[in-house]
Design a protein around this motif. Structure first.
Motif, PDB file in Angstrom:
ATOM      1  N   GLU A  62       0.836  -1.204   0.000  1.00 16.62           N
ATOM      2  CA  GLU A  62       0.000   0.000   0.000  1.00 16.62           C
ATOM      3  C   GLU A  62       0.869   1.253   0.000  1.00 16.62           C
ATOM      4  O   GLU A  62       0.615   2.202  -0.746  1.00 16.62           O
ATOM      5  N   GLY A  63       1.917   1.248   0.810  1.00 13.03           N
ATOM      6  CA  GLY A  63       2.821   2.398   0.860  1.00 13.03           C
ATOM      7  C   GLY A  63       3.494   2.664  -0.476  1.00 13.03           C
ATOM      8  O   GLY A  63       3.652   3.819  -0.884  1.00 13.03           O
ATOM      9  N   PHE A  64       3.869   1.593  -1.168  1.00  9.03           N
ATOM     10  CA  PHE A  64       4.499   1.745  -2.479  1.00  9.03           C
ATOM     11  C   PHE A  64       3.548   2.437  -3.447  1.00  9.03           C
ATOM     12  O   PHE A  64       3.899   3.427  -4.092  1.00  9.03           O
ATOM     13  N   PHE A  65       2.330   1.908  -3.555  1.00 11.20           N
ATOM     14  CA  PHE A  65       1.374   2.493  -4.497  1.00 11.20           C
ATOM     15  C   PHE A  65       0.955   3.899  -4.069  1.00 11.20           C
ATOM     16  O   PHE A  65       0.758   4.775  -4.914  1.00 11.20           O
ATOM     17  N   ALA A  66       0.835   4.130  -2.763  1.00  9.63           N
ATOM     18  CA  ALA A  66       0.375   5.429  -2.258  1.00  9.63           C
ATOM     19  C   ALA A  66       1.320   6.571  -2.627  1.00  9.63           C
ATOM     20  O   ALA A  66       0.881   7.715  -2.757  1.00  9.63           O
ATOM     21  N   GLN A  67       2.593   6.269  -2.826  1.00 11.42           N
ATOM     22  CA  GLN A  67       3.541   7.339  -3.154  1.00 11.42           C
ATOM     23  C   GLN A  67       3.613   7.635  -4.653  1.00 11.42           C
ATOM     24  O   GLN A  67       4.307   8.542  -5.075  1.00 11.42           O
ATOM     25  N   LEU A  68       2.865   6.877  -5.448  1.00  8.80           N
ATOM     26  CA  LEU A  68       2.884   7.091  -6.897  1.00  8.80           C
ATOM     27  C   LEU A  68       1.863   8.151  -7.308  1.00  8.80           C
ATOM     28  O   LEU A  68       0.830   8.316  -6.657  1.00  8.80           O
ATOM     29  N   PRO A  69       2.137   8.862  -8.401  1.00 12.24           N
ATOM     30  CA  PRO A  69       1.209   9.902  -8.866  1.00 12.24           C
ATOM     31  C   PRO A  69      -0.172   9.334  -9.196  1.00 12.24           C
ATOM     32  O   PRO A  69      -0.283   8.270  -9.806  1.00 12.24           O
ATOM     33  N   ALA A  85      -4.879  -1.414  -6.302  1.00 10.14           N
ATOM     34  CA  ALA A  85      -4.618   0.013  -6.131  1.00 10.14           C
ATOM     35  C   ALA A  85      -5.336   0.760  -7.246  1.00 10.14           C
ATOM     36  O   ALA A  85      -5.153   0.453  -8.425  1.00 10.14           O
ATOM     37  N   LYS A  86      -6.165   1.710  -6.861  1.00 11.12           N
ATOM     38  CA  LYS A  86      -6.909   2.514  -7.834  1.00 11.12           C
ATOM     39  C   LYS A  86      -6.159   3.819  -8.068  1.00 11.12           C
ATOM     40  O   LYS A  86      -5.652   4.432  -7.135  1.00 11.12           O
ATOM     41  N   PHE A  87      -6.121   4.224  -9.331  1.00  9.76           N
ATOM     42  CA  PHE A  87      -5.454   5.466  -9.713  1.00  9.76           C
ATOM     43  C   PHE A  87      -6.438   6.397 -10.402  1.00  9.76           C
ATOM     44  O   PHE A  87      -7.539   5.995 -10.780  1.00  9.76           O
ATOM     45  N   ALA A  88      -6.044   7.648 -10.564  1.00 10.70           N
ATOM     46  CA  ALA A  88      -6.933   8.672 -11.112  1.00 10.70           C
ATOM     47  C   ALA A  88      -7.242   8.463 -12.591  1.00 10.70           C
ATOM     48  O   ALA A  88      -8.226   9.005 -13.092  1.00 10.70           O
ATOM     49  N   SER A  89      -6.421   7.679 -13.288  1.00 12.67           N
ATOM     50  CA  SER A  89      -6.666   7.436 -14.711  1.00 12.67           C
ATOM     51  C   SER A  89      -6.010   6.128 -15.141  1.00 12.67           C
ATOM     52  O   SER A  89      -5.158   5.581 -14.427  1.00 12.67           O
ATOM     53  N   HIS A  90      -6.388   5.667 -16.309  1.00 12.69           N
ATOM     54  CA  HIS A  90      -5.776   4.468 -16.877  1.00 12.69           C
ATOM     55  C   HIS A  90      -4.280   4.699 -17.098  1.00 12.69           C
ATOM     56  O   HIS A  90      -3.459   3.826 -16.798  1.00 12.69           O
ATOM     57  N   GLN A  91      -3.930   5.871 -17.607  1.00 10.50           N
ATOM     58  CA  GLN A  91      -2.524   6.169 -17.884  1.00 10.50           C
ATOM     59  C   GLN A  91      -1.685   6.125 -16.608  1.00 10.50           C
ATOM     60  O   GLN A  91      -0.580   5.582 -16.600  1.00 10.50           O
ATOM     61  N   LEU A  92      -2.220   6.672 -15.521  1.00  9.09           N
ATOM     62  CA  LEU A  92      -1.483   6.643 -14.250  1.00  9.09           C
ATOM     63  C   LEU A  92      -1.380   5.215 -13.713  1.00  9.09           C
ATOM     64  O   LEU A  92      -0.368   4.845 -13.118  1.00  9.09           O
ATOM     65  N   ALA A  93      -2.405   4.408 -13.947  1.00  4.04           N
ATOM     66  CA  ALA A  93      -2.339   2.999 -13.539  1.00  4.04           C
ATOM     67  C   ALA A  93      -1.252   2.273 -14.336  1.00  4.04           C
ATOM     68  O   ALA A  93      -0.497   1.472 -13.779  1.00  4.04           O
ATOM     69  N   LEU A  94      -1.158   2.560 -15.632  1.00  2.00           N
ATOM     70  CA  LEU A  94      -0.098   1.955 -16.450  1.00  2.00           C
ATOM     71  C   LEU A  94       1.283   2.351 -15.930  1.00  2.00           C
ATOM     72  O   LEU A  94       2.192   1.517 -15.858  1.00  2.00           O
ATOM     73  N   GLN A  95       1.435   3.616 -15.566  1.00  2.54           N
ATOM     74  CA  GLN A  95       2.715   4.075 -15.017  1.00  2.54           C
ATOM     75  C   GLN A  95       3.020   3.360 -13.703  1.00  2.54           C
ATOM     76  O   GLN A  95       4.177   3.031 -13.422  1.00  2.54           O
ATOM     77  N   ALA A  96       1.989   3.103 -12.911  1.00  2.00           N
ATOM     78  CA  ALA A  96       2.178   2.388 -11.643  1.00  2.00           C
ATOM     79  C   ALA A  96       2.645   0.955 -11.894  1.00  2.00           C
ATOM     80  O   ALA A  96       3.514   0.445 -11.181  1.00  2.00           O
ATOM     81  N   VAL A  97       2.079   0.307 -12.912  1.00  2.00           N
ATOM     82  CA  VAL A  97       2.503  -1.055 -13.259  1.00  2.00           C
ATOM     83  C   VAL A  97       3.980  -1.041 -13.664  1.00  2.00           C
ATOM     84  O   VAL A  97       4.759  -1.905 -13.241  1.00  2.00           O
ATOM     85  N   GLU A  98       4.365  -0.049 -14.453  1.00  2.00           N
ATOM     86  CA  GLU A  98       5.768   0.057 -14.874  1.00  2.00           C
ATOM     87  C   GLU A  98       6.685   0.286 -13.674  1.00  2.00           C
ATOM     88  O   GLU A  98       7.740  -0.343 -13.558  1.00  2.00           O
ATOM     89  N   ALA A  99       6.280   1.185 -12.774  1.00  2.81           N
ATOM     90  CA  ALA A  99       7.088   1.469 -11.583  1.00  2.81           C
ATOM     91  C   ALA A  99       7.204   0.224 -10.707  1.00  2.81           C
ATOM     92  O   ALA A  99       8.280  -0.082 -10.184  1.00  2.81           O
ATOM     93  N   ALA A 100       6.110  -0.497 -10.571  1.00  5.04           N
ATOM     94  CA  ALA A 100       6.125  -1.722  -9.764  1.00  5.04           C
ATOM     95  C   ALA A 100       7.091  -2.736 -10.373  1.00  5.04           C
ATOM     96  O   ALA A 100       7.873  -3.369  -9.655  1.00  5.04           O
ATOM     97  N   GLY A 101       7.046  -2.874 -11.679  1.00  9.81           N
ATOM     98  CA  GLY A 101       7.944  -3.806 -12.358  1.00  9.81           C
ATOM     99  C   GLY A 101       9.405  -3.480 -12.110  1.00  9.81           C
ATOM    100  O   GLY A 101      10.221  -4.378 -11.892  1.00  9.81           O
ATOM    101  N   ARG A 102       9.725  -2.187 -12.123  1.00 12.61           N
ATOM    102  CA  ARG A 102      11.116  -1.770 -11.867  1.00 12.61           C
ATOM    103  C   ARG A 102      11.557  -2.118 -10.450  1.00 12.61           C
ATOM    104  O   ARG A 102      12.737  -2.341 -10.199  1.00 12.61           O
ATOM    105  N   GLU A 103      10.589  -2.173  -9.525  1.00 10.40           N
ATOM    106  CA  GLU A 103      10.902  -2.453  -8.117  1.00 10.40           C
ATOM    107  C   GLU A 103      10.706  -3.923  -7.743  1.00 10.40           C
ATOM    108  O   GLU A 103      10.834  -4.288  -6.579  1.00 10.40           O
TER     109      GLU A 103
END
Length: 118
Positions: A62-69, A85-103
């Motif tokens: 939760e902390g990881f996703f909470a710090q993402l835009p 984890a819900k995000f404000a848009s599909h694009q931001l959710a895609l960015q979160a998936v990419e960030a998660a993959g990097r981590e």
């Protein structure tokens, strides 16, 4: 005759228990929330399946996703070993998936958007 009826009732109950919840129901026997077909390009929710097995506890997830835009909400799900984890848009959710993959955090776009109403 009463003993035979009682035995038949016990057998029927045992079969019902062995069969599990009715089809279309949840584990408690209640109706499942119907999944409304959603355009995959509009889904704004990330599913993290197997995060716990990957060594990421729920609080850290939760902390990881909470710090993402664009982070809106998180809902843990013990059956999937992670959460949504819900995000404000599909694009931001895609960015979160990419960030998660990097981590090294397992994540993908969910099949449908998480509701924020309870």
């Amino acid at each position: 005759a009463a003993a035979a009826a009682s035995a038949a009732a016990a057998q029927a109950q045992a079969q019902a228990l062995a069969a599990g919840p009715p089809q279309g129901g949840d584990a408690a026997g209640g109706p499942r929330r119907p999944r409304i077909p959603e355009d995959p390009s509009q889904v704004d929710t990330v599913a993290s399946v197997g995060a716990i097995e990957a060594g990421v506890d729920v609080a850290s997830l939760e902390g990881f996703f909470a710090q993402l835009p664009g982070f809106v909400a998180f809902k843990a799900n013990s059956r999937m070993g992670g959460g949504f984890a819900k995000f404000a848009s599909h694009q931001l959710a895609l960015q979160a998936v990419e960030a998660a993959g990097r981590e090294g955090v397992p994540a993908s776009i969910a099949r449908s958007s998480m509701s924020t109403t309870s």
